[in-house]
Scaffold this motif. Structure first.
Motif, short mmCIF file in Angstrom:
data_model
loop_
_atom_site.label_atom_id
_atom_site.label_comp_id
_atom_site.label_asym_id
_atom_site.label_seq_id
_atom_site.Cartn_x
_atom_site.Cartn_y
_atom_site.Cartn_z
N ARG A 1 0.02 3.27 9.42
CA ARG A 1 0.98 2.94 8.37
C ARG A 1 0.30 2.24 7.18
O ARG A 1 0.82 1.25 6.65
N GLN A 2 -0.81 2.77 6.79
CA GLN A 2 -1.52 2.24 5.63
C GLN A 2 -1.57 3.29 4.52
O GLN A 2 -1.47 4.48 4.77
N ILE A 3 -1.72 2.79 3.30
CA ILE A 3 -1.87 3.63 2.12
C ILE A 3 -3.14 3.22 1.40
O ILE A 3 -3.48 2.03 1.34
N ARG A 4 -3.83 4.21 0.87
CA ARG A 4 -4.99 3.91 0.03
C ARG A 4 -4.65 4.33 -1.40
O ARG A 4 -4.21 5.45 -1.65
N ILE A 5 -4.88 3.42 -2.33
CA ILE A 5 -4.71 3.73 -3.74
C ILE A 5 -6.05 4.24 -4.26
O ILE A 5 -7.04 3.50 -4.29
N ASN A 6 -6.08 5.49 -4.67
CA ASN A 6 -7.31 6.10 -5.16
C ASN A 6 -7.51 5.90 -6.66
O ASN A 6 -8.64 5.95 -7.15
N ASN A 7 -6.42 5.71 -7.37
CA ASN A 7 -6.50 5.56 -8.83
C ASN A 7 -5.49 4.49 -9.25
O ASN A 7 -4.33 4.78 -9.52
N TRP A 8 -5.95 3.23 -9.26
CA TRP A 8 -5.06 2.12 -9.57
C TRP A 8 -4.48 2.24 -10.98
O TRP A 8 -3.29 2.09 -11.20
N ARG A 9 -5.34 2.51 -11.96
CA ARG A 9 -4.86 2.58 -13.34
C ARG A 9 -3.84 3.69 -13.51
O ARG A 9 -2.83 3.52 -14.20
N GLY A 10 -4.08 4.82 -12.86
CA GLY A 10 -3.14 5.92 -12.96
C GLY A 10 -1.80 5.60 -12.32
O GLY A 10 -0.74 5.91 -12.87
N LEU A 11 -1.85 4.97 -11.15
CA LEU A 11 -0.62 4.62 -10.45
C LEU A 11 0.15 3.55 -11.22
O LEU A 11 1.38 3.62 -11.36
N ALA A 12 -0.57 2.53 -11.73
CA ALA A 12 0.07 1.47 -12.51
C ALA A 12 0.70 2.03 -13.78
O ALA A 12 1.79 1.61 -14.20
N ALA A 13 0.02 2.99 -14.42
CA ALA A 13 0.56 3.60 -15.63
C ALA A 13 1.82 4.40 -15.32
O ALA A 13 2.82 4.34 -16.05
N LEU A 14 1.80 5.14 -14.21
CA LEU A 14 2.96 5.92 -13.81
C LEU A 14 4.16 5.02 -13.54
O LEU A 14 5.30 5.35 -13.89
#
Length: 245
Positions: free
Chosen positions: A220-233
């Motif tokens: 039940r873990q998630i890895r963020i591969n693109n922080w800037r992209g996710l934060a922008a979205l």
């Protein structure tokens, strides 16, 4: 992730792993330990408090996730806030007031309690009192962010913002590793948080994954591969969850 570290590490690192805090003296830590109750553990789905009850103690989350929620007449239970390790159950309503929400464990939960007399003793310590005030500030900031999230963002944006918030709070407590963090919410629970149907949540999560922004991991873990992209979205700004200077 240096930008995220700068904004969250000092501002949100509150009660988690309290003994390692540099802004508390040894006496503060000793007093805190002496006025917190024994460690308790409950199963997933267990209630720490129910709507309409009088809150007679604070719950300090040590391990696992809990949530505050409202029971609606149609049986739905929309989640109004999440409680992660280091969080305290009170959201500013105070002890001995009748609760207008319920608190339950989303995962197996470990926590300690602080009764009203102990809380008064702890509040006599200025640095400890500051932590409780900081906790209230963070709760308010998160609540404001949730209101904006539901009212002003599309489905992908709502979920991206939630993922960023949970990562930021986990990171502030020192509970992330190379973009990976514990995220136990089911699609139904995400639905309750962001005000979308479970089907809509599933579709939106898959779109976010296809963009390469996140990936699901074991346990039940998630890895963020693109922080800037996710934060922008998600139009997420970590400094919204930081403490005022």
């Amino acid at each position: 992730m240096e930008t995220l570290v700068k904004h969250t590490k000092d501002g949100m690192y509150l009660f988690h792993n309290l003994k390692s805090r540099l802004d508390l003296c040894d006496e503060d830590k000793r007093v805190f330990d002496s006025y917190t109750g024994p460690v308790r553990e409950v199963k997933k789905g267990s209630h720490l408090a129910r709507e309409g009850e009088v809150l007679d103690c604070l719950h300090l989350i040590e391990k696992g996730w809990a949530c505050r929620y409202k029971m609606l007449r149609n049986g739905r239970e929309p989640i109004t806030s999440l409680l992660l390790p280091g969080d305290i159950s009170d959201n500013g309503q105070g002890l001995y007031n009748r609760l207008d929400y319920s608190i339950k464990a989303i995962t197996p939960l470990r926590f300690t309690t602080i009764d009203s007399e102990s809380a008064e003793r702890l509040f006599e310590r200025p640095r400890i009192l500051r932590l409780f005030k900081a906790s209230g500030h963070i709760s308010h900031s998160v609540a404001m962010n949730w209101i904006v999230n539901i009212s002003a963002r599309n489905a992908e944006g709502r979920i991206a913002n939630l993922l960023c918030e949970c990562f930021a709070r986990s990171h502030a407590a020192g509970m992330t590793y190379r973009g990976r963090y514990f995220f136990p919410l089911t699609q139904s629970e995400i639905s309750d948080v962001v005000g979308l149907s479970s089907v809509h949540v599933s579709r939106s999560l898959n779109k976010i994954k296809r963009k390469g922004l996140i990936e699901s991991c074991d346990h039940r873990q998630i890895r963020i591969n693109n922080w800037r992209g996710l934060a922008a979205l998600g139009d997420f700004r970590a400094d919204n969850l930081a403490l005022p200077a």
